[in-house]
Write a protein that holds these residues in place. Structure first.
Motif, PDB file in Angstrom:
ATOM      1  N   ASN A 199      12.462  25.199  -6.751  1.00  0.00           N
ATOM      2  CA  ASN A 199      11.363  25.992  -6.209  1.00  0.00           C
ATOM      3  C   ASN A 199      10.748  25.268  -5.020  1.00  0.00           C
ATOM      4  OD1 ASN A 199      11.378  28.037  -8.367  1.00  0.00           O
ATOM      5  ND2 ASN A 199      10.807  26.293  -9.649  1.00  0.00           N
ATOM      6  N   VAL A 200      10.774  25.940  -3.887  1.00  0.00           N
ATOM      7  CA  VAL A 200      10.260  25.305  -2.672  1.00  0.00           C
ATOM      8  C   VAL A 200       8.947  25.964  -2.275  1.00  0.00           C
ATOM      9  CG1 VAL A 200      10.752  24.721  -0.267  1.00  0.00           C
ATOM     10  CG2 VAL A 200      12.619  24.814  -1.924  1.00  0.00           C
ATOM     11  N   HIS A 201       7.932  25.148  -2.011  1.00  0.00           N
ATOM     12  CA  HIS A 201       6.628  25.641  -1.566  1.00  0.00           C
ATOM     13  C   HIS A 201       6.833  26.454  -0.282  1.00  0.00           C
ATOM     14  CE1 HIS A 201       2.121  24.424  -0.762  1.00  0.00           C
ATOM     15  NE2 HIS A 201       2.230  25.649  -1.260  1.00  0.00           N
ATOM     16  N   MET A 202       6.228  27.644  -0.244  1.00  0.00           N
ATOM     17  CA  MET A 202       6.495  28.572   0.865  1.00  0.00           C
ATOM     18  C   MET A 202       6.370  27.933   2.266  1.00  0.00           C
ATOM     19  SD  MET A 202       7.038  32.081   0.736  1.00  0.00           S
ATOM     20  CE  MET A 202       5.843  33.239   0.102  1.00  0.00           C
ATOM     21  N   PRO A 203       5.281  27.227   2.597  1.00  0.00           N
ATOM     22  CA  PRO A 203       5.217  26.665   3.964  1.00  0.00           C
ATOM     23  C   PRO A 203       6.298  25.610   4.228  1.00  0.00           C
ATOM     24  CG  PRO A 203       3.262  26.012   2.674  1.00  0.00           C
ATOM     25  CD  PRO A 203       4.015  27.012   1.859  1.00  0.00           C
ATOM     26  N   VAL A 204       6.766  24.936   3.192  1.00  0.00           N
ATOM     27  CA  VAL A 204       7.856  23.965   3.363  1.00  0.00           C
ATOM     28  C   VAL A 204       9.164  24.714   3.618  1.00  0.00           C
ATOM     29  CG1 VAL A 204       9.229  22.168   2.231  1.00  0.00           C
ATOM     30  CG2 VAL A 204       6.729  22.181   1.975  1.00  0.00           C
ATOM     31  N   ALA A 205       9.372  25.795   2.841  1.00  0.00           N
ATOM     32  CA  ALA A 205      10.571  26.606   3.032  1.00  0.00           C
ATOM     33  C   ALA A 205      10.610  27.140   4.463  1.00  0.00           C
ATOM     34  CB  ALA A 205      10.596  27.753   2.028  1.00  0.00           C
ATOM     35  N   GLY A 206       9.414  27.401   5.033  1.00  0.00           N
ATOM     36  CA  GLY A 206       9.343  27.901   6.401  1.00  0.00           C
ATOM     37  C   GLY A 206       9.429  26.789   7.449  1.00  0.00           C
ATOM     38  N   GLY A 207       9.631  25.552   6.994  1.00  0.00           N
ATOM     39  CA  GLY A 207       9.790  24.434   7.930  1.00  0.00           C
ATOM     40  C   GLY A 207       8.500  24.010   8.608  1.00  0.00           C
ATOM     41  N   MET A 208       7.362  24.453   8.024  1.00  0.00           N
ATOM     42  CA  MET A 208       6.079  24.203   8.693  1.00  0.00           C
ATOM     43  C   MET A 208       5.439  22.876   8.262  1.00  0.00           C
ATOM     44  SD  MET A 208       4.902  28.089   8.062  1.00  0.00           S
ATOM     45  CE  MET A 208       3.150  27.773   8.210  1.00  0.00           C
ATOM     46  N   CYS A 209       6.152  21.789   8.361  1.00  0.00           N
ATOM     47  CA  CYS A 209       5.613  20.472   8.004  1.00  0.00           C
ATOM     48  C   CYS A 209       4.285  20.236   8.723  1.00  0.00           C
ATOM     49  CB  CYS A 209       6.582  19.366   8.394  1.00  0.00           C
ATOM     50  SG  CYS A 209       8.288  19.635   7.886  1.00  0.00           S
ATOM     51  N   LEU A 210       4.204  20.733   9.957  1.00  0.00           N
ATOM     52  CA  LEU A 210       3.026  20.435  10.778  1.00  0.00           C
ATOM     53  C   LEU A 210       1.829  21.320  10.452  1.00  0.00           C
ATOM     54  CD1 LEU A 210       4.768  19.801  14.232  1.00  0.00           C
ATOM     55  CD2 LEU A 210       4.109  18.135  12.493  1.00  0.00           C
ATOM     56  N   SER A 211       1.973  22.251   9.458  1.00  0.00           N
ATOM     57  CA  SER A 211       0.786  22.976   9.026  1.00  0.00           C
ATOM     58  C   SER A 211      -0.047  22.076   8.109  1.00  0.00           C
ATOM     59  CB  SER A 211       1.151  24.295   8.327  1.00  0.00           C
ATOM     60  OG  SER A 211       1.882  24.035   7.152  1.00  0.00           O
ATOM     61  N   CYS A 212       0.537  21.019   7.580  1.00  0.00           N
ATOM     62  CA  CYS A 212      -0.198  20.098   6.712  1.00  0.00           C
ATOM     63  C   CYS A 212      -0.278  18.671   7.283  1.00  0.00           C
ATOM     64  CB  CYS A 212       0.466  20.040   5.335  1.00  0.00           C
ATOM     65  SG  CYS A 212       0.364  21.595   4.416  1.00  0.00           S
ATOM     66  N   HIS A 213       0.750  18.259   8.027  1.00  0.00           N
ATOM     67  CA  HIS A 213       0.810  16.871   8.510  1.00  0.00           C
ATOM     68  C   HIS A 213       0.611  16.777  10.018  1.00  0.00           C
ATOM     69  CE1 HIS A 213       2.290  15.213   4.727  1.00  0.00           C
ATOM     70  NE2 HIS A 213       3.193  16.179   4.659  1.00  0.00           N
ATOM     71  N   LYS A 214       0.006  15.670  10.434  1.00  0.00           N
ATOM     72  CA  LYS A 214       0.005  15.318  11.852  1.00  0.00           C
ATOM     73  C   LYS A 214       1.214  14.422  12.091  1.00  0.00           C
ATOM     74  CE  LYS A 214      -4.827  15.515  13.118  1.00  0.00           C
ATOM     75  NZ  LYS A 214      -5.740  14.739  13.993  1.00  0.00           N
ATOM     76  N   PRO A 215       1.838  14.503  13.252  1.00  0.00           N
ATOM     77  CA  PRO A 215       3.053  13.697  13.447  1.00  0.00           C
ATOM     78  C   PRO A 215       2.776  12.226  13.793  1.00  0.00           C
ATOM     79  CG  PRO A 215       2.647  15.061  15.382  1.00  0.00           C
ATOM     80  CD  PRO A 215       1.572  15.408  14.377  1.00  0.00           C
ATOM     81  N   HIS A 216       1.608  11.944  14.318  1.00  0.00           N
ATOM     82  CA  HIS A 216       1.365  10.581  14.828  1.00  0.00           C
ATOM     83  C   HIS A 216       0.462   9.752  13.911  1.00  0.00           C
ATOM     84  CE1 HIS A 216       1.994  12.889  18.795  1.00  0.00           C
ATOM     85  NE2 HIS A 216       3.129  12.324  18.480  1.00  0.00           N
ATOM     86  N   ALA A 217      -0.759  10.225  13.716  1.00  0.00           N
ATOM     87  CA  ALA A 217      -1.728   9.429  12.965  1.00  0.00           C
ATOM     88  C   ALA A 217      -2.826  10.339  12.456  1.00  0.00           C
ATOM     89  CB  ALA A 217      -2.320   8.344  13.850  1.00  0.00           C
ATOM     90  N   SER A 218      -3.519   9.875  11.413  1.00  0.00           N
ATOM     91  CA  SER A 218      -4.576  10.687  10.813  1.00  0.00           C
ATOM     92  C   SER A 218      -5.561   9.759  10.112  1.00  0.00           C
ATOM     93  CB  SER A 218      -3.936  11.660   9.815  1.00  0.00           C
ATOM     94  OG  SER A 218      -4.847  12.043   8.812  1.00  0.00           O
ATOM     95  N   ASP A 219      -6.767  10.253   9.904  1.00  0.00           N
ATOM     96  CA  ASP A 219      -7.726   9.455   9.137  1.00  0.00           C
ATOM     97  C   ASP A 219      -7.610   9.759   7.651  1.00  0.00           C
ATOM     98  OD1 ASP A 219      -8.723   7.940  11.168  1.00  0.00           O
ATOM     99  OD2 ASP A 219     -10.335   9.342  11.674  1.00  0.00           O
ATOM    100  N   HIS A 220      -6.730  10.691   7.277  1.00  0.00           N
ATOM    101  CA  HIS A 220      -6.548  11.043   5.874  1.00  0.00           C
ATOM    102  C   HIS A 220      -5.234  10.500   5.342  1.00  0.00           C
ATOM    103  CE1 HIS A 220     -10.039  13.555   6.293  1.00  0.00           C
ATOM    104  NE2 HIS A 220      -9.495  14.114   7.359  1.00  0.00           N
ATOM    105  N   THR A 221      -5.152  10.439   4.026  1.00  0.00           N
ATOM    106  CA  THR A 221      -3.938   9.930   3.385  1.00  0.00           C
ATOM    107  C   THR A 221      -2.713  10.759   3.787  1.00  0.00           C
ATOM    108  OG1 THR A 221      -2.928   9.594   1.224  1.00  0.00           O
ATOM    109  CG2 THR A 221      -4.529  11.337   1.358  1.00  0.00           C
TER     110      THR A 221
END
Ligand code: HEC
Ligand code: HEC
Ligand code: HEC
Ligand code: HEC
Ligand code: HEC
Ligand code: HEC
Ligand code: HEC
Ligand code: HEC
Ligand code: HEC
Ligand code: HEC
Ligand code: HEC
Length: 310
Positions: A199-221
């Motif tokens: 079972n793949v989470h819908m936004p992951v299945a859509g390849g949308m890594c960047l809807s949750c992650h920043k590619p460079h750096a973040s102040d969050h975990t």
């Protein structure tokens, strides 16, 4: 092995060769011809240009290959064309004379190329590999604000200055000069298996890594866009409207890890050091169990007993 005598002899020959070259050089300078002489002549006064460790192989083809508009018979030189520095043509066309243009003119072109290839490269010689004026990431920070790449959590390839492990410095067929679009880009370094269980989470299945992650750096975990609890609620606001996970036990539902004002954060009992939140029960990417449960469970009850003795 060469004998000492022969070595001594060849040194002399080399010295004689140079003497001869310089003589014939001054001779031909006076006459104002001979391309070979001009080549040697340039380095006599501009020696420092070719002195760094990495030398552009183009130099061995002669300075006039690129500076056809320089007449060096006099100093200051006469220019026989209107291009700055007497260059044979403007950049980047000058460089395309020997470098495959198609590599620099893909769908997305780096705006830096409009400032000339020499915004980043020294055309003669450099102490850095690839004739670069500075190594990435400093090279990139000459024009891009360094702050965008700093935070409490920095992506290891960014921290390591490996900008070109994700971006082409020149041009690319993917957006943002990327070597390929996410998620393919991410799978170059991250095991795809983690994202392709039953079972793949819908936004992951859509390849949308960047809807949750920043590619460079973040102040969050985990390079997240915001704190993880708020991130999940951004798309699942209705989870808070009805009791969640513990309908039978409590009308309030299970605590979900909502940030509590002035209280100590609750820790995930199964992942010491990490906060308890939605992701303590659900895998944000994919799972072999229903409802994206983080642990093997064929029913909610199977999940409860991971953390509670019941
Ligand atoms: C591959 C092409 C190329 C070759 C070959 C080349 N140059 Fe240049 N040269 C350039 C470019 C491009 C510039 C302009 C650099 C800039 O604008 O930053 C330049 C600038 C210069 C300058 C101005 C000072 C400077 O550093 O900007 C001098 C002097 C010069 N070249 C001398 C030479 C000499 C001498 C040779 C042969 C040893 C040579 N060049 C070979 C491309 C070349
Ligand atoms: C006798 C010494 C001498 C020789 C030989 C010489 N140069 Fe120069 N060159 C200079 C000096 C000094 C300058 C700086 C003054 C000026 O701008 O002309 C200069 C400047 C330049 C510049 C920069 C011009 C600009 O517009 O900023 C270029 C390009 C250049 N030389 C190329 C060459 C090439 C190519 C050769 C060989 C064909 C050559 N030089 C041979 C002394 C020399
Ligand atoms: C007269 C031919 C010629 C011209 C013009 C030329 N180059 Fe090159 N360049 C070469 C050759 C040959 C090589 C070595 C083979 C290769 O890497 O393609 C090379 C290699 C390079 C490299 C890689 C160096 C390394 O150490 O790996 C860079 C960077 C480069 N050139 C930049 C430029 C830029 C920038 C220009 C325009 C200012 C330019 N070249 C114009 C012939 C040329
Ligand atoms: C924004 C900076 C930047 C600009 C502008 C730029 N380059 Fe580069 N170039 C780089 C970097 C960084 C590398 C090293 C890439 C790597 O190591 O993966 C590189 C590598 C190269 C190489 C070595 C072969 C390769 O692709 O790795 C050549 C040749 C080259 N550049 C030519 C050019 C030419 C020609 C231009 C202008 C059309 C140009 N560059 C403009 C940053 C730049
Ligand atoms: C000489 C200046 C200069 C240098 C050096 C430079 N850039 Fe850029 N870059 C720009 C400009 C200008 C833009 C377009 C405006 C913007 O997005 O900031 C840009 C845009 C970008 C973009 C966005 C492209 C898009 O389509 O939206 C990326 C990615 C990028 N640069 C990466 C890099 C990397 C990686 C390096 C170092 C290898 C680098 N840049 C070095 C000037 C530069
Ligand atoms: C792990 C891969 C990765 C690395 C390493 C990386 N980037 Fe990026 N970069 C991306 C992605 C993905 C995007 C597109 C973000 C988006 O579309 O929201 C991006 C976007 C950018 C942009 C455009 C910013 C914007 O808001 O449009 C710039 C500029 C940039 N990167 C520069 C750099 C520089 C400089 C480095 C090195 C310090 C670097 N990147 C390292 C993946 C990476
Ligand atoms: C060039 C290799 C490379 C690429 C490409 C890459 N990563 Fe990473 N990433 C790493 C490394 C190395 C780590 C640290 C080890 C690990 O957690 O796997 C890491 C860690 C992470 C972390 C965890 C950070 C933390 O602090 O816990 C996230 C989230 C992440 N990457 C997301 C992405 C996303 C999203 C992409 C695609 C846009 C991507 N990565 C592309 C190399 C890469
Ligand atoms: C719905 C939001 C979301 C999406 C979409 C998403 N992630 Fe994540 N990711 C997270 C969260 C939340 C975490 C932190 C998990 C935790 O609690 O440890 C995480 C953690 C990670 C980590 C750190 C290692 C780990 O598994 O904990 C990596 C690497 C990562 N993600 C890569 C990716 C890649 C690559 C993609 C796209 C294929 C992606 N993520 C898509 C939310 C997401
Ligand atoms: C970008 C929007 C988005 C974000 C952010 C997001 N989700 Fe989802 N999620 C969805 C969509 C779309 C679905 C599929 C439709 C649905 O069930 O609502 C889904 C479904 C789910 C499901 C049900 C899966 C099933 O098989 O029934 C769970 C559990 C879930 N998400 C957990 C999370 C968690 C935990 C987070 C935070 C780490 C999160 N989601 C963040 C968009 C998102
Ligand atoms: C204590 C464990 C636990 C926590 C914490 C948790 N969940 Fe759940 N979640 C469950 C269980 C168990 C189910 C299955 C309920 C059922 O099918 O009866 C579920 C179902 C879901 C579903 C699919 C069905 C639905 O209710 O829409 C979504 C979406 C979801 N959770 C999102 C979230 C989000 C977002 C958070 C954080 C705000 C969260 N969960 C926190 C255990 C948890
Ligand atoms: C990943 C570990 C984990 C899982 C799985 C889990 N819980 Fe919990 N549970 C907790 C933690 C931690 C607390 C205390 C939270 C707090 O103090 O905010 C808690 C608290 C509770 C409480 C007390 C609620 C309150 O208001 O004090 C109940 C009842 C409960 N869990 C039932 C369940 C049930 C039923 C399941 C299965 C559907 C379940 N839990 C799954 C970790 C878990």
């Amino acid at each position: 092995m060469m004998s000492a005598a022969i070595m001594e002899h060849s040194k002399i020959s080399v010295r004689r060769f140079f003497l001869f070259s310089i003589l014939s050089l001054s001779f031909s300078l006076a006459g104002g011809f001979s391309a070979f002489a001009e080549e040697i002549n340039c380095l006599m006064c501009h020696e420092q240009l070719a002195k760094e460790k990495v030398v552009h192989p183009a130099l061995s083809m002669g300075c006039p290959t690129c500076h056809s508009g320089i007449d060096a018979a006099d100093v200051p030189h006469k220019k026989t064309n209107n291009v700055p520095k007497g260059l044979s043509s403007d950049q980047p066309e000058l460089c395309y004379g020997c470098h495959d243009k198609t590599k620099f003119t893909k769908k997305t072109v780096h705006a830096a190329i409009g400032m000339g290839c020499t915004a980043c490269h020294n055309p003669h010689s450099s102490k850095n590999a690839k004739l670069l004026k500075a190594e990435p990431p400093e090279l990139c920070y000459n024009c891009h604000d360094k702050k965008q790449f700093e935070g409490k959590d920095v992506h290891p390839p960014v921290a390591g200055g490996m900008c070109t492990s994700c971006h082409s410095p020149h041009s690319s067929d993917a957006g943002k000069l990327l070597l390929s679009d996410p998620p393919g880009l991410c799978f170059n370094c991250h095991d795809k298996g983690e994202f392709s269980r039953k079972n793949v989470h819908m936004p992951v299945a859509g390849g949308m890594c960047l809807s949750c992650h920043k590619p460079h750096a973040s102040d969050h975990t985990a390079l997240l866009m915001k704190d993880p609890y708020s991130l999940c609620l951004e798309c699942h606001g209705n989870v808070r409207k009805t009791p969640h996970a513990v309908v039978g036990f409590s009308s309030a539902g299970h605590p979900l890890g909502e940030p509590k004002k002035r209280k100590k954060e609750v820790e995930d009992p199964l992942r010491p050091g990490k906060k308890f939140y939605c992701g303590s029960c659900h895998n944000p990417h994919s799972s072999d169990s229903v409802r994206l449960f983080r642990y093997k469970a064929s029913s909610p009850f199977d999940l409860c007993v991971r953390c509670h003795k019941m």
